[in-house]
Motif scaffolding. Structure first.
Motif, mmCIF file in Angstrom:
data_model
loop_
_atom_site.group_PDB
_atom_site.id
_atom_site.type_symbol
_atom_site.label_atom_id
_atom_site.label_comp_id
_atom_site.label_asym_id
_atom_site.label_seq_id
_atom_site.Cartn_x
_atom_site.Cartn_y
_atom_site.Cartn_z
ATOM 1 N N LYS A 2 0.392 3.771 1.415
ATOM 2 C CA LYS A 2 -0.214 4.325 1.937
ATOM 3 C C LYS A 2 0.320 4.534 3.557
ATOM 4 O O LYS A 2 0.701 5.491 4.005
ATOM 5 N N CYS A 3 -0.132 3.879 3.744
ATOM 6 C CA CYS A 3 0.719 3.278 4.827
ATOM 7 C C CYS A 3 1.608 1.981 5.118
ATOM 8 O O CYS A 3 1.359 1.153 5.817
ATOM 9 N N ASP A 4 1.209 0.459 3.759
ATOM 10 C CA ASP A 4 2.531 0.060 4.070
ATOM 11 C C ASP A 4 1.927 -1.632 4.003
ATOM 12 O O ASP A 4 2.872 -2.391 4.808
ATOM 13 N N CYS B 142 0.883 -1.132 -0.442
ATOM 14 C CA CYS B 142 0.031 -0.760 0.005
ATOM 15 C C CYS B 142 0.671 1.247 -0.502
ATOM 16 O O CYS B 142 1.911 0.686 1.087
ATOM 17 N N ARG C 90 -4.781 -3.210 5.105
ATOM 18 C CA ARG C 90 -4.901 -2.850 7.055
ATOM 19 C C ARG C 90 -5.268 -1.507 6.696
ATOM 20 O O ARG C 90 -6.854 -0.783 7.619
ATOM 21 N N CYS C 91 -5.522 -0.116 5.566
ATOM 22 C CA CYS C 91 -6.318 0.671 5.702
ATOM 23 C C CYS C 91 -7.767 0.987 5.237
ATOM 24 O O CYS C 91 -8.189 1.733 4.637
ATOM 25 N N CYS D 104 -5.666 -2.034 0.094
ATOM 26 C CA CYS D 104 -4.749 -2.976 1.515
ATOM 27 C C CYS D 104 -5.713 -2.965 2.384
ATOM 28 O O CYS D 104 -6.853 -2.927 2.751
#
Length: 70
Positions: free
Chosen positions: A9-11, A7, A61-62, A59
């Protein structure tokens, strides 16, 4: 796109998926069409030969989504 995307944005880990277009009792994978939409009384003018499939990545995660017309 290759598997194992990260991602921007947040890896987090990006996973491939697709969006669903629902209408008239059917489900479809949406397509991308160049130019501005041309409205007709029954809907939009679409050149089916010009449609590109949309590749979608999310993603885990986010929730960020990336989409590519291929």
């Amino acid at each position: 796109m290759a598997a194992g995307r990260t991602c921007p944005k947040c890896d987090g880990r990006m996973e491939e998926g697709f969006t669903v277009d629902r209408g008239h009792g059917e489900n479809h994978v949406p397509g991308w069409h160049k130019g501005a939409p041309e409205k007709r009384w029954w809907g939009l003018k679409v050149d089916k030969k010009s449609l590109l499939a949309i590749e979608s990545w999310r993603c885990n995660r986010c929730g960020y989504l990336e989409q590519y017309a291929r």
